[in-house]
Design an enzyme around this catalytic site. Structure first.
Site: not given
Ligand code: RUG
Length: 818
Positions: A356, A545-546, A551, A653, A657
């Site tokens: 991810h 978002k976080r 970001k 994601t 949405k």
């Molecule tokens: O930062 C990513 C997002 O871009 C992605 O959409 C999401 C689901 O695949 O995962 C997020 N992410 C990646 N969250 N934690 C990580 C690394 O551990």
């Protein structure tokens, strides 16, 4: 309505529950009590389907997916469950007759926030799609006593408050103590000879009892109910006299504490690895319990564990569950007595890994001393996996020490979990096309060269059932009416049908009126929660978002400062009124992210209270952004801010949405934005900034100096100077110095402006100008928004799940008849 929902029965069930749970009649029930009673009544309906589904799976001996994840960001269950049993209207009606408003009752439910952000919410959307498509699956995770913290904003600062989501119990869960499983930590490994072979026995360990709680995952209108199984930890022997007498007092206390601590709290880090020992304990805890249980279940009906992979597949959601590779090996070797090669064959045909992120700070690398101390037998197995893998590299690339160093699982005193996951899996997938390409050509290129057949892409998706049908009932009803069918609810591609209406002025008006109503709903929420008045006729420009530097919420707020300067200079400046809406939690220990929240709120304070700008600019920071308020926010957005530094956001994601709810993307060519733009057409989005290739090129070869921009661009310089001259923090002019420094001064570990904010700033500001111009033409805007909705079909998690099934999991659909 689906057959079988009986309104009278349901009403009786609610009344009965109020009586039994609270010793009250329904007229005296408080909203929270009514919520509980309704939730139990819905569970009662679901339970029959749940039993039937599991029986059908057993009967068909169906292959099962285990989606292993540290995070499941489920949000609220009640509304979703009612929608998926197709009883929304009926339940609403019955409750009205009883004097309750379903929306008010829904608001009583705490979000199940067992996740941080995109990764955890993806897992939740996947479960919804798996059940809806009729695929046998378990989600396996942890029953954290405290989920993602609640965010309070005090004096502009984020304060973290514990999330006591289980305070009043969880009506939907079922405790399954018959499946309790022991999980062992620490001690040492003894080798013994038994039955003519060497056996490895862990001794002197501490252990806990893993006890599962099952939550129903209801498919949409198909009687299928899958299971999210989350594990709780309990002491093996509660502190007892026996151990006291034996002098094991210390050990008994330690075991009790271990059990208490393991499931206490979710680590609030998104895209960041903190290296905490307790986190590794959590990982092994739920993985060991899940793997042991999966093998045991399989063996109840299958004689030959060597064929385990034919009926089971483990999807590892990021590296967090990667110990599953070694744990499955342990069970097969030590408990089932298989030889190494056979066990390895089974394991590597069972495990599949999703990557991810490419962010190095998110990659898990456990110090070997910690890892081997906590998991001595697992470590031995990892060592052997690594030894054999190194041999393989030697054979393929004789003498290439560079490859060995780059690819080793054990290296430099660390266990590289991503490498273990890749070596131990038959599939490695990225989460958007661009991300997968970057994995293949950059981050994981050595692995890709050696084992290209493992690599594949699965672009993320979202469930339209929660994020349109539930979250935006007005638009959902409009879509259904225009299409003359609800088929889009389980086949989002069909939403393409509304494309024909994009140029139709009546449809455009209706669409804009729905958006307006949703903006009023959000404005009301903001007034209630923030005390700020916002104008629903202004452009709602949203970034939720976080909070993370990549970001680039900072770029967004710097642009607000830039606009504000223009307005101050020229209060009559012609601009469409704009409301900039932020929502973001920062990891508790992420200082710069928290300072960015303070900056956003400091700017909001100044801007929102300046009458001279005639309400043209408003800034709102929505407290405690989470799944339940996200649904309201997406529905009301005009502009979707997806402005990460290209190459950094694996997929995103939220972008999907927003699109589904008819917001226009203002974004970089990053993650799934690329595919969104491909679907809707670049002319219906606002794209800016460097490409991922340009970013990667700068990162590799240098050549970017933000100071040049600072020196040559007076507007940018003015904004940055306001960070250090007290413009937004008169009491403490130095407050935002750290942010200023991060943009202009290199520090020991980082280049200045690591995320190219100043580099992309002008291009971003230009794109923002285009937004302003475009919004003036309401017909064009409506058309572009409708086209976004119409072309969002690809981004259903149903599509994603079907691709996982076709290419990786190979599950069979199961039909459940009641
Ligand atoms: O930062 C990513 C997002 O871009 C992605 O959409 C999401 C689901 O695949 O995962 C997020 N992410 C990646 N969250 N934690 C990580 C690394 O551990």
């Amino acid at each position: 309505m689906k057959m079988g929902f009986d309104k009278e029965e349901f009403k009786k069930s609610v009344e009965y529950n109020v009586k039994n749970l609270f010793r009250k009649t329904i007229d005296d029930a408080k909203p929270n009590e009514a919520f509980q009673a309704v939730a139990y009544a819905i569970k009662d309906v679901i339970i029959d389907e749940w039993i039937a589904t599991q029986k059908q799976y057993a009967k068909e001996d169906a292959k099962t997916l285990y989606y292993m994840s540290m995070e499941f960001l489920m949000g609220r269950a009640l509304g979703n469950n009612i929608i998926n049993i197709m009883a929304w209207d009926e339940v609403k009606e019955v409750l009205e007759e009883m004097g309750f408003d379903l929306n008010v009752l829904e608001d009583q439910e705490p979000d199940a926030a067992l996740g941080n952000g995109g990764l955890g919410r993806l897992a939740a959307c996947f479960l919804d799609s798996l059940a809806t498509l009729g695929y046998p699956a378990y989600g396996c995770g942890i029953r954290y006593r405290y989920g993602m913290f609640k965010q309070k904003i005090e004096d502009g600062y984020q304060i973290e408050v514990p999330d006591e989501w289980l305070k009043d119990g969880n009506p939907f869960e079922v405790r399954r103590s018959e499946y309790a499983t022991e999980v062992k930590f620490g001690g040492y490994v003894k080798t013994v000879w038994e039955d003519g072979r060497e056996k490895f026995v862990q001794e002197g360990y501490q252990s806990v009892m893993a006890v599962p709680y099952d939550l129903p995952i209801v498919g949409y209108g198909n009687n299928v109910v899958n299971t999210l199984r989350i594990w709780d930890a309990q002491p093996i022997n509660t502190f007892n006299l026996e151990s006291f007498d034996k002098g094991d007092y210390q050990k008994a206390v330690e075991q009790e504490n271990l059990a208490k601590n393991i499931c206490e709290v979710l680590y609030p880090n998104d895209n960041h690895y903190a290296g905490k020992e307790l986190r590794l304990k959590q990982q092994y805890f739920f993985i060991s319990a899940s793997v042991q249980r999966a093998v045991k279940k399989y063996k109840e009906t299958h004689p030959d564990v060597r064929k385990f992979y034919e009926k089971n597949v483990f999807q590892l959601n990021d590296t967090h569950p990667t110990v599953a590779v070694a744990e499955l090996m342990r069970v097969l070797l030590d408990e089932e007595g298989l030889p190494w090669d056979v066990a390895w064959d089974v394991t590597t045909k069972t495990c599949a890994y999703t990557n991810h992120t490419i962010m190095s700070e998110a990659l898990e690398k456990w110090p070997i001393d910690l890892f081997s101390r906590l998991l001595p037998r697992i470590y031995q197995i990892v060592e052997e996996i690594n030894r054999r893998f190194m041999e393989q590299i030697q054979q393929m690339y004789p003498g290439d020490d560079h490859k060995m160093a780059r690819m080793a699982i054990l290296y430099d005193g660390q266990v590289r979990m991503a490498h273990l996951a890749i070596v131990g899996s038959f599939s490695v997938n990225g989460v958007a096309r661009l991300h997968t390409e970057i994995l293949k050509t950059q981050e994981l290129k050595h692995f890709y060269q050696m084992m290209p057949q493992k690599f594949n892409n699965k672009t993320n998706g979202i469930t339209q059932r929660r994020f349109l049908l539930h979250g935006n009932p007005l638009l959902a009803a409009w879509v259904t009416e225009k299409l003359g069918s609800k088929a889009w609810v389980t086949d989002l591609k069909q939403i393409k049908g509304i494309e024909a209406l994009a140029e139709d002025e009546t449809a455009q008006k209706e669409f804009m009126e729905i958006k307006f109503q949703n903006k009023i709903r959000l404005a009301k929420y903001i007034k209630e929660h923030n005390g700020i008045d916002v104008d629903p006729r202004s452009i709602f420009d949203v970034q939720v978002k976080r909070l993370h530097e990549y970001k680039r919420q900072l770029m967004n707020i710097l642009h607000v400062m830039f606009l504000y300067n223009q307005l101050r200079d020229n209060p009559n400046m012609d601009m469409v009124p704009r409301t900039f809406i932020f929502g973001a939690k920062a990891a508790a220990g992420y200082r710069r992210a928290k300072l960015t929240i303070k900056l956003i709120n400091a700017v909001a304070d100044v801007v929102n209270n300046d009458a001279s700008i005639q309400g043209k600019l408003k800034v709102v920071f929505i407290e405690d952004y989470r799944v339940s308020n996200a649904e309201i926010i997406f529905a009301a957005a005009d502009v979707s801010e997806q402005i990460s530094t290209a190459s950094k956001e694996a997929s995103g994601t939220g972008n999907m949405k927003f699109m589904l709810n008819g917001a226009l993307t203002l974004g970089t060519m990053d993650g799934a934005n690329v595919e969104i733009v491909e679907e809707v057409g670049a002319e219906h989005a606002f794209i800016f900034g460097m490409s991922s290739d340009e970013v990667i090129n700068y990162e590799k070869n240098g050549g970017y100096d933000p100071m040049t921009i600072f020196n040559n661009d007076a507007d940018i310089r003015r904004v940055l100077m306001q960070l250090i001259n007290g413009y937004y923090s008169p009491q403490n002019p130095e407050l935002f110095r750290e942010i200023y420094d991060s943009l202009l001064n290199r520090n020991s570990s980082d280049r200045a402006d690591t995320y190219f904010i100043l580099k992309d700033f002008r291009s971003y500001a230009d794109a923002q100008k285009q937004v302003d111009a475009a919004y003036r033409n309401q017909n064009w805007w409506a058309k572009a928004a409708i086209l976004n909705v119409a072309n969002s079909g690809k981004f259903s998690s149903d599509r994603t799940i079907q691709e996982y099934v076709d290419d990786i999991w190979h599950l069979d659909k199961v039909e459940v008849k009641l």
